[in-house]
Design a protein around this motif. Sequence first.
Motif, PDB file in Angstrom:
ATOM      1  N   VAL A   1      44.709  24.310  72.385  1.00 19.00           N
ATOM      2  CA  VAL A   1      43.900  25.466  71.983  1.00 19.00           C
ATOM      3  C   VAL A   1      43.946  25.627  70.461  1.00 19.00           C
ATOM      4  CG1 VAL A   1      43.575  27.964  72.208  1.00 19.00           C
ATOM      5  CG2 VAL A   1      44.342  26.624  74.187  1.00 19.00           C
ATOM      6  N   VAL A   2      42.761  25.750  69.869  1.00 16.26           N
ATOM      7  CA  VAL A   2      42.641  25.974  68.424  1.00 16.26           C
ATOM      8  C   VAL A   2      41.982  27.337  68.217  1.00 16.26           C
ATOM      9  CG1 VAL A   2      41.613  25.181  66.249  1.00 16.26           C
ATOM     10  CG2 VAL A   2      42.476  23.498  67.915  1.00 16.26           C
ATOM     11  N   LYS A   3      42.645  28.157  67.438  1.00 15.88           N
ATOM     12  CA  LYS A   3      42.063  29.456  67.084  1.00 15.88           C
ATOM     13  C   LYS A   3      41.646  29.409  65.627  1.00 15.88           C
ATOM     14  CE  LYS A   3      44.582  32.358  70.396  1.00 15.88           C
ATOM     15  NZ  LYS A   3      45.487  33.537  70.592  1.00 15.88           N
ATOM     16  N   GLU A   4      40.391  29.727  65.391  1.00 17.66           N
ATOM     17  CA  GLU A   4      39.867  29.737  64.014  1.00 17.66           C
ATOM     18  C   GLU A   4      38.782  30.800  63.899  1.00 17.66           C
ATOM     19  OE1 GLU A   4      36.753  28.627  62.619  1.00 17.66           O
ATOM     20  OE2 GLU A   4      35.845  28.194  64.561  1.00 17.66           O
TER      21      GLU A   4
ATOM     22  N   GLU B   1      50.166  31.451  62.432  1.00 17.16           N
ATOM     23  CA  GLU B   1      50.524  31.640  61.035  1.00 17.16           C
ATOM     24  C   GLU B   1      51.445  32.864  60.887  1.00 17.16           C
ATOM     25  OE1 GLU B   1      47.219  32.792  58.620  1.00 17.16           O
ATOM     26  OE2 GLU B   1      46.421  34.150  60.133  1.00 17.16           O
ATOM     27  N   LYS B   2      52.145  32.937  59.769  1.00 11.73           N
ATOM     28  CA  LYS B   2      52.946  34.081  59.334  1.00 11.73           C
ATOM     29  C   LYS B   2      54.053  34.474  60.311  1.00 11.73           C
ATOM     30  CE  LYS B   2      49.064  36.031  56.764  1.00 11.73           C
ATOM     31  NZ  LYS B   2      48.177  37.213  56.556  1.00 11.73           N
ATOM     32  N   VAL B   3      54.640  33.504  60.962  1.00 12.57           N
ATOM     33  CA  VAL B   3      55.760  33.800  61.865  1.00 12.57           C
ATOM     34  C   VAL B   3      57.089  33.328  61.284  1.00 12.57           C
ATOM     35  CG1 VAL B   3      54.341  33.780  63.933  1.00 12.57           C
ATOM     36  CG2 VAL B   3      55.411  31.652  63.151  1.00 12.57           C
TER      37      VAL B   3
ATOM     38  N   TRP C   1      48.506  26.934  58.631  1.00 13.33           N
ATOM     39  CA  TRP C   1      47.944  25.585  58.815  1.00 13.33           C
ATOM     40  C   TRP C   1      47.121  25.159  57.596  1.00 13.33           C
ATOM     41  CZ3 TRP C   1      49.402  22.531  62.762  1.00 13.33           C
ATOM     42  CH2 TRP C   1      50.024  23.122  63.848  1.00 13.33           C
ATOM     43  N   LEU C   2      47.324  23.919  57.234  1.00 17.16           N
ATOM     44  CA  LEU C   2      46.499  23.302  56.182  1.00 17.16           C
ATOM     45  C   LEU C   2      46.111  21.897  56.650  1.00 17.16           C
ATOM     46  CD1 LEU C   2      48.573  21.119  54.711  1.00 17.16           C
ATOM     47  CD2 LEU C   2      49.431  23.171  53.607  1.00 17.16           C
ATOM     48  N   TYR C   3      45.244  21.250  55.906  1.00 12.22           N
ATOM     49  CA  TYR C   3      44.842  19.892  56.323  1.00 12.22           C
ATOM     50  C   TYR C   3      44.885  18.945  55.132  1.00 12.22           C
ATOM     51  CZ  TYR C   3      40.054  19.826  54.398  1.00 12.22           C
ATOM     52  OH  TYR C   3      38.950  19.791  53.563  1.00 12.22           O
ATOM     53  N   LEU C   4      45.092  17.679  55.436  1.00 11.56           N
ATOM     54  CA  LEU C   4      45.126  16.601  54.437  1.00 11.56           C
ATOM     55  C   LEU C   4      44.195  15.472  54.893  1.00 11.56           C
ATOM     56  CD1 LEU C   4      48.355  17.592  54.974  1.00 11.56           C
ATOM     57  CD2 LEU C   4      48.607  16.325  52.847  1.00 11.56           C
ATOM     58  N   VAL C   5      43.568  14.834  53.935  1.00 13.55           N
ATOM     59  CA  VAL C   5      42.715  13.662  54.208  1.00 13.55           C
ATOM     60  C   VAL C   5      43.256  12.487  53.396  1.00 13.55           C
ATOM     61  CG1 VAL C   5      40.403  12.667  54.100  1.00 13.55           C
ATOM     62  CG2 VAL C   5      40.706  15.103  54.641  1.00 13.55           C
TER      63      VAL C   5
ATOM     64  N   TYR D   1      51.403  22.040  59.928  1.00 16.43           N
ATOM     65  CA  TYR D   1      51.926  23.404  59.849  1.00 16.43           C
ATOM     66  C   TYR D   1      52.957  23.459  58.723  1.00 16.43           C
ATOM     67  CZ  TYR D   1      53.684  27.933  61.330  1.00 16.43           C
ATOM     68  OH  TYR D   1      54.045  29.275  61.376  1.00 16.43           O
ATOM     69  N   THR D   2      52.889  24.521  57.926  1.00 15.93           N
ATOM     70  CA  THR D   2      53.816  24.706  56.826  1.00 15.93           C
ATOM     71  C   THR D   2      54.587  26.006  57.007  1.00 15.93           C
ATOM     72  OG1 THR D   2      54.008  24.998  54.435  1.00 15.93           O
ATOM     73  CG2 THR D   2      51.966  25.746  55.457  1.00 15.93           C
ATOM     74  N   CYS D   3      55.870  25.997  56.691  1.00 18.82           N
ATOM     75  CA  CYS D   3      56.706  27.188  56.870  1.00 18.82           C
ATOM     76  C   CYS D   3      56.914  27.962  55.573  1.00 18.82           C
ATOM     77  CB  CYS D   3      58.073  26.805  57.433  1.00 18.82           C
ATOM     78  SG  CYS D   3      58.006  26.219  59.144  1.00 18.82           S
ATOM     79  N   LYS D   4      56.713  27.320  54.457  1.00 20.10           N
ATOM     80  CA  LYS D   4      56.881  27.997  53.174  1.00 20.10           C
ATOM     81  C   LYS D   4      56.044  27.279  52.135  1.00 20.10           C
ATOM     82  CE  LYS D   4      61.166  25.494  51.991  1.00 20.10           C
ATOM     83  NZ  LYS D   4      61.251  24.697  53.213  1.00 20.10           N
TER      84      LYS D   4
END
Length: 241
Positions: free
Chosen positions: A178-181, A194-196, A204-208, A232-235
């Motif tokens: 499941v993707v929420k956007e 996010e923000k947990v 969430w971010l993305y890289l190419v 996913y990034t935590c900081k």
Amino acid sequence: MRNKRFLSLAACLIALLLLLSACKTGVVTPTAAPTQHTGTTQPTGTTPRTQTKTGQATATTTGTEQTSAGTTDITASRVQTVATKTSTETSSESKQTTPPAGTVTQPVTQPPTEPAPQGVTISVDCHKAVDNGMRDWPGYDKIVPADGTILLLEDYAFAQGESALDILKRAAKENGVVVKERGGYISAINGLAEKVCENKNGGWLYLVNGERPSYSSAQYIPKAGDTIVFAYTCKPGDFTQ
């Protein structure tokens, strides 16, 4: 007395005449030598010399013919030697290039060429959540996989004009993720929101191809062979450009 003197004088004249006759005979005899030398007159006795000269000429001619024949033989021998050498070299080359009878020649096998990718590699990564111990949180062991990979698809087909976000949503739906956007902004994937994290960090971010584009995933149109990672990034600073 006069008769005696007359007889003596007559005897002297006769002797003188005989002497003159003898002298004339001696002069004629040696004149044959110049005649023999010039070759005008060939007196008897000159035939052996003529035969000798003829023999010498014949011998000379025969020697010349023998020399010519010898030269011809040498030339023919050299030509035959060169021809034999050439034939030997050609035979040697033929032996080198021709495989022995009964030998099976193996065809040269070219390694298969891998086809160029027609799709993209797309993945959803949460290694940073694992590193921060989020699997130990109540209920997160079902959200955060132990290997940190929620989704991984290689050479995933995409339609022309699809954005990175479009590809993510379709691939996730096909695999039960499941993707929420909202408006191109992703707030949660597979329940990891996010923000947990500490100080309400996380998201969430993305890289190419290992780099962070300067625009959103809803605007990026990928090309074949791209590697797209939603991580996913935590900081702040977990993923730097």
